[in-house]
Design a protein around this motif. Structure first.
Motif, PDB file in Angstrom:
ATOM      1  N   THR A   3     -10.484  -4.781  -0.449  1.00 31.98           N
ATOM      2  CA  THR A   3      -9.518  -4.915   0.640  1.00 31.98           C
ATOM      3  C   THR A   3      -8.244  -4.156   0.279  1.00 31.98           C
ATOM      4  OG1 THR A   3     -10.347  -7.114   1.200  1.00 31.98           O
ATOM      5  CG2 THR A   3      -8.177  -6.513   2.051  1.00 31.98           C
ATOM      6  N   PRO A   4      -7.783  -3.258   1.136  1.00 34.27           N
ATOM      7  CA  PRO A   4      -6.533  -2.551   0.866  1.00 34.27           C
ATOM      8  C   PRO A   4      -5.331  -3.429   1.219  1.00 34.27           C
ATOM      9  CG  PRO A   4      -7.401  -1.858   2.963  1.00 34.27           C
ATOM     10  CD  PRO A   4      -8.409  -2.812   2.390  1.00 34.27           C
ATOM     11  N   THR A   5      -4.145  -2.926   0.909  1.00 38.10           N
ATOM     12  CA  THR A   5      -2.902  -3.611   1.271  1.00 38.10           C
ATOM     13  C   THR A   5      -2.242  -2.844   2.411  1.00 38.10           C
ATOM     14  OG1 THR A   5      -2.573  -4.415  -0.986  1.00 38.10           O
ATOM     15  CG2 THR A   5      -0.660  -4.358   0.458  1.00 38.10           C
ATOM     16  N   LEU A   6      -2.079  -3.520   3.556  1.00 32.45           N
ATOM     17  CA  LEU A   6      -1.389  -2.928   4.698  1.00 32.45           C
ATOM     18  C   LEU A   6       0.043  -3.448   4.706  1.00 32.45           C
ATOM     19  CD1 LEU A   6      -1.428  -1.361   7.438  1.00 32.45           C
ATOM     20  CD2 LEU A   6      -2.023  -3.544   8.503  1.00 32.45           C
ATOM     21  N   THR A   7       1.005  -2.517   4.759  1.00 31.07           N
ATOM     22  CA  THR A   7       2.416  -2.896   4.782  1.00 31.07           C
ATOM     23  C   THR A   7       3.070  -2.357   6.050  1.00 31.07           C
ATOM     24  OG1 THR A   7       2.524  -2.837   2.361  1.00 31.07           O
ATOM     25  CG2 THR A   7       4.610  -2.771   3.553  1.00 31.07           C
ATOM     26  N   TYR A   8       3.633  -3.262   6.852  1.00 28.79           N
ATOM     27  CA  TYR A   8       4.323  -2.846   8.079  1.00 28.79           C
ATOM     28  C   TYR A   8       5.221  -3.985   8.541  1.00 28.79           C
ATOM     29  CZ  TYR A   8       5.083  -1.190  12.872  1.00 28.79           C
ATOM     30  OH  TYR A   8       5.660  -0.771  14.036  1.00 28.79           O
TER      31      TYR A   8
ATOM     32  N   VAL B 258      -2.959   0.987   1.409  1.00 24.85           N
ATOM     33  CA  VAL B 258      -3.105   1.375   0.007  1.00 24.85           C
ATOM     34  C   VAL B 258      -4.264   0.640  -0.652  1.00 24.85           C
ATOM     35  CG1 VAL B 258      -1.982   1.427  -2.256  1.00 24.85           C
ATOM     36  CG2 VAL B 258      -0.631   1.850  -0.181  1.00 24.85           C
ATOM     37  N   TRP B 259      -5.137   1.405  -1.304  1.00 23.73           N
ATOM     38  CA  TRP B 259      -6.154   0.850  -2.196  1.00 23.73           C
ATOM     39  C   TRP B 259      -5.673   1.112  -3.628  1.00 23.73           C
ATOM     40  CZ3 TRP B 259      -7.568   2.623   2.538  1.00 23.73           C
ATOM     41  CH2 TRP B 259      -8.541   1.921   3.253  1.00 23.73           C
ATOM     42  N   THR B 260      -5.576   0.063  -4.427  1.00 23.24           N
ATOM     43  CA  THR B 260      -5.110   0.194  -5.803  1.00 23.24           C
ATOM     44  C   THR B 260      -6.242  -0.134  -6.771  1.00 23.24           C
ATOM     45  OG1 THR B 260      -2.875  -0.424  -5.146  1.00 23.24           O
ATOM     46  CG2 THR B 260      -3.413  -0.587  -7.486  1.00 23.24           C
ATOM     47  N   ASN B 261      -6.504   0.788  -7.676  1.00 20.89           N
ATOM     48  CA  ASN B 261      -7.543   0.605  -8.701  1.00 20.89           C
ATOM     49  C   ASN B 261      -8.884   0.229  -8.071  1.00 20.89           C
ATOM     50  OD1 ASN B 261      -8.499   0.713 -11.316  1.00 20.89           O
ATOM     51  ND2 ASN B 261      -8.004  -1.420 -11.764  1.00 20.89           N
TER      52      ASN B 261
ATOM     53  N   ASP C 151      -6.561   5.323  -7.040  1.00 14.86           N
ATOM     54  CA  ASP C 151      -5.657   4.778  -6.031  1.00 14.86           C
ATOM     55  C   ASP C 151      -5.648   5.684  -4.806  1.00 14.86           C
ATOM     56  OD1 ASP C 151      -5.020   2.925  -7.994  1.00 14.86           O
ATOM     57  OD2 ASP C 151      -3.187   3.970  -8.606  1.00 14.86           O
ATOM     58  N   LEU C 152      -5.755   5.077  -3.645  1.00 16.43           N
ATOM     59  CA  LEU C 152      -5.681   5.813  -2.379  1.00 16.43           C
ATOM     60  C   LEU C 152      -4.483   5.295  -1.594  1.00 16.43           C
ATOM     61  CD1 LEU C 152      -6.741   7.686  -0.147  1.00 16.43           C
ATOM     62  CD2 LEU C 152      -8.248   5.826   0.592  1.00 16.43           C
ATOM     63  N   LYS C 153      -3.576   6.206  -1.230  1.00 22.39           N
ATOM     64  CA  LYS C 153      -2.348   5.833  -0.526  1.00 22.39           C
ATOM     65  C   LYS C 153      -2.283   6.588   0.798  1.00 22.39           C
ATOM     66  CE  LYS C 153      -0.153   5.571  -5.072  1.00 22.39           C
ATOM     67  NZ  LYS C 153       0.896   6.132  -5.964  1.00 22.39           N
ATOM     68  N   LEU C 154      -2.256   5.843   1.902  1.00 17.80           N
ATOM     69  CA  LEU C 154      -2.179   6.433   3.234  1.00 17.80           C
ATOM     70  C   LEU C 154      -0.899   5.968   3.910  1.00 17.80           C
ATOM     71  CD1 LEU C 154      -5.843   5.704   4.397  1.00 17.80           C
ATOM     72  CD2 LEU C 154      -4.983   7.846   3.453  1.00 17.80           C
ATOM     73  N   VAL C 155      -0.322   6.848   4.725  1.00 15.62           N
ATOM     74  CA  VAL C 155       0.891   6.485   5.453  1.00 15.62           C
ATOM     75  C   VAL C 155       0.814   7.087   6.852  1.00 15.62           C
ATOM     76  CG1 VAL C 155       2.199   8.485   4.604  1.00 15.62           C
ATOM     77  CG2 VAL C 155       3.413   6.437   5.396  1.00 15.62           C
ATOM     78  N   GLN C 156       1.309   6.345   7.835  1.00 16.80           N
ATOM     79  CA  GLN C 156       1.430   6.878   9.181  1.00 16.80           C
ATOM     80  C   GLN C 156       2.604   7.863   9.229  1.00 16.80           C
ATOM     81  OE1 GLN C 156      -0.206   5.956  12.660  1.00 16.80           O
ATOM     82  NE2 GLN C 156      -1.614   6.241  10.936  1.00 16.80           N
ATOM     83  N   PRO C 157       2.467   8.976   9.941  1.00 14.31           N
ATOM     84  CA  PRO C 157       3.557   9.963   9.986  1.00 14.31           C
ATOM     85  C   PRO C 157       4.850   9.387  10.560  1.00 14.31           C
ATOM     86  CG  PRO C 157       1.523  10.885  10.860  1.00 14.31           C
ATOM     87  CD  PRO C 157       1.278   9.427  10.684  1.00 14.31           C
ATOM     88  N   SER C 158       4.700   8.389  11.444  1.00  9.46           N
ATOM     89  CA  SER C 158       5.881   7.802  12.090  1.00  9.46           C
ATOM     90  C   SER C 158       5.464   6.498  12.756  1.00  9.46           C
ATOM     91  CB  SER C 158       6.440   8.761  13.144  1.00  9.46           C
ATOM     92  OG  SER C 158       5.475   8.954  14.177  1.00  9.46           O
TER      93      SER C 158
ATOM     94  N   ASP D  87      -5.127   9.170  -9.845  1.00  9.79           N
ATOM     95  CA  ASP D  87      -5.671   8.426 -10.978  1.00  9.79           C
ATOM     96  C   ASP D  87      -4.923   7.107 -11.136  1.00  9.79           C
ATOM     97  OD1 ASP D  87      -7.230  10.624 -11.420  1.00  9.79           O
ATOM     98  OD2 ASP D  87      -6.028  11.413 -13.069  1.00  9.79           O
ATOM     99  N   ASN D  88      -5.672   6.066 -11.426  1.00 12.72           N
ATOM    100  CA  ASN D  88      -5.050   4.806 -11.779  1.00 12.72           C
ATOM    101  C   ASN D  88      -4.563   4.869 -13.226  1.00 12.72           C
ATOM    102  OD1 ASN D  88      -5.484   1.715 -12.864  1.00 12.72           O
ATOM    103  ND2 ASN D  88      -4.749   1.807 -10.761  1.00 12.72           N
TER     104      ASN D  88
END
Length: 422
Positions: free
Chosen positions: A129-134, A143-146, A233-240, A264-265
């Protein structure tokens, strides 16, 4: 049957001596559904998520978080808050009903106020499960961590769906006619290996009707241990924060975003034992079947991904990622293969020092450097598939001759008189 509902702020309907006005209190409730598709980068087409999950033997479901931008009495809209409150963490599971709809496990209805709308952020993860921040003040991140990636794995993320007020008619796959547009992209990469030979026989032009026949078999096929990274680690962000209704793709936001690979983790894990008992588990790879001129996948379809691929964490293809194998060539000569005479049986190890000296790069003591193969790839990128074709030439070089004649030695003369004169 598809039902169409029209929500009217003010609606006047002519009738005999009367008019009718629909209000939020009298408008029928409309359940929230999802329109789902899986984007296939090779064909630049949207395909069925149901079919993909079926072929992997995975449950036909994904996760989604919704935020409501709720209208209030003052004519303004409140800051977004989580909408799927039937689950404690706000992450709802959306399932395919088997025939014509993707629906949340709990029933939710579209808001009715004219200014109210919903934002949706969805993903699929086979094991994590990734972490969604908003919070409405900055663009959302996912974000997927490790995350550790298995050989049979799948991670996908869908374009964000901003400010929707009703189900849409969008992809129309799997019998679904309307819902929140949810277009998935693959976050992993897939790799496969094929093997073939350039030829299995060649006619002797000096003796028509006779042939040289070759039978080539592989053995000891493996990828070197501790070279392919399995976690990252995979980090995604919305442009706006999108201000109007519509879908919006995520941007890769890591150090390696330009190369479409994960970061890389801090603690790196590597794959091991990628050999004939795991990845290369076909008759061809195990040497039970002779190679032909047709390329045959050496990875196992039943154990790993469809079409004989296996999954990897997107990463740089370093010098250390190498493929090792041996191959045995049986050479025969005659009018037909069945009655031909065996000329030789040779086994070649591509990691042998003499082989490396003779043929050079990309051969090393650890095998073939995958990034050194002709047309090789510097990266295994997200949402891409890679095939390495191993082609063996059993003839390699015909035997020719380079003749020369050693020059005669110069004559030497010695005189002896018999008997010796006194």
């Amino acid at each position: 049957m598809k039902k169409l509902y029209t929500i009217l702020a003010i609606a006047a309907v002519a009738a005999v001596g009367c008019s009718k006005v629909e209000t939020p209190e009298t408008t029928p409730d409309v359940k929230i559904g999802f329109q789902v598709a899986d984007y296939a980068v090779q064909t630049k087409a949207n395909v069925s998520l149901v079919n993909e999950l079926n072929t992997l033997g995975l449950d036909k479901e994904f996760q989604s978080v919704a935020y409501i931008n709720a209208a209030n009495a003052g004519g303004t809209v409140d800051d977004p808050v989580k909408f799927f409150t039937a689950v404690a963490n706000g992450i709802e599971t959306v399932k395919y009903n088997g025939s014509n709809a993707w629906e949340p496990e709990h029933t939710y209805y579209w808001p009715k106020a004219a200014k109210s709308n919903l934002d949706f952020f969805s993903w699929f993860d086979a094991t994590g499960t990734p972490t969604l921040t908003y919070d409405g003040s900055a663009a959302p991140t996912l974000v997927w961590t490790n995350r550790d990636v298995a050989l049979k794995d799948n991670v996908m993320y869908a374009d964000a769906a901003w400010h929707y007020k009703q189900n849409e008619e969008t992809y129309k796959l799997d019998g679904v006619t309307e819902g929140v547009p949810t277009l998935f992209h693959h976050a992993l990469a897939q790799v496969a290996f094929t093997a073939s030979v350039t030829k299995t026989q060649e006619e002797d032009t000096k003796n028509p009707g006779n042939y040289t026949f070759w039978t080539v078999k592989l053995s000891n096929v493996s990828i070197v241990d501790d070279a392919i990274q399995s976690n990252g680690d995979l980090k995604l962000v919305q442009p706006s924060i999108k201000s109007e209704k519509g879908t919006q793709a995520w941007n890769l936001n890591g150090t390696n975003k330009a190369n479409l690979i994960w970061d890389d983790n801090a603690s790196v894990n590597y794959l091991t034992d990628l050999d004939e008992t795991t990845v290369f588990n076909t008759d061809v790879a195990k040497g039970n079947t002779a190679l032909t001129t047709t390329k045959v996948k050496m990875t196992t379809a039943d154990t790993y991904m469809p079409n004989n691929f296996f999954t990897v964490r997107p990463q740089t293809v370093t010098d250390g990622i190498t493929l090792k194998f041996k191959y045995t060539i049986v050479t025969k000569y005659g009018a037909d293969e069945g009655s031909a005479t065996t000329v030789s049986t040779e086994t070649i190890d591509i990691t042998d020092a003499d082989f490396i000296t003779t043929y050079g790069a990309p051969y090393t003591v650890n095998g073939i450097k995958l990034n050194g193969i002709t047309g090789g790839f510097p990266y295994w990128q997200m949402n891409h598939k890679y095939i390495y074709n191993i082609i063996i030439n059993p003839a390699l070089n015909k035997i020719l001759y380079d003749p020369a004649v050693v020059e005669w030695e110069t004559e030497s003369n010695a005189n002896q008189t018999v008997p010796q004169a006194s």
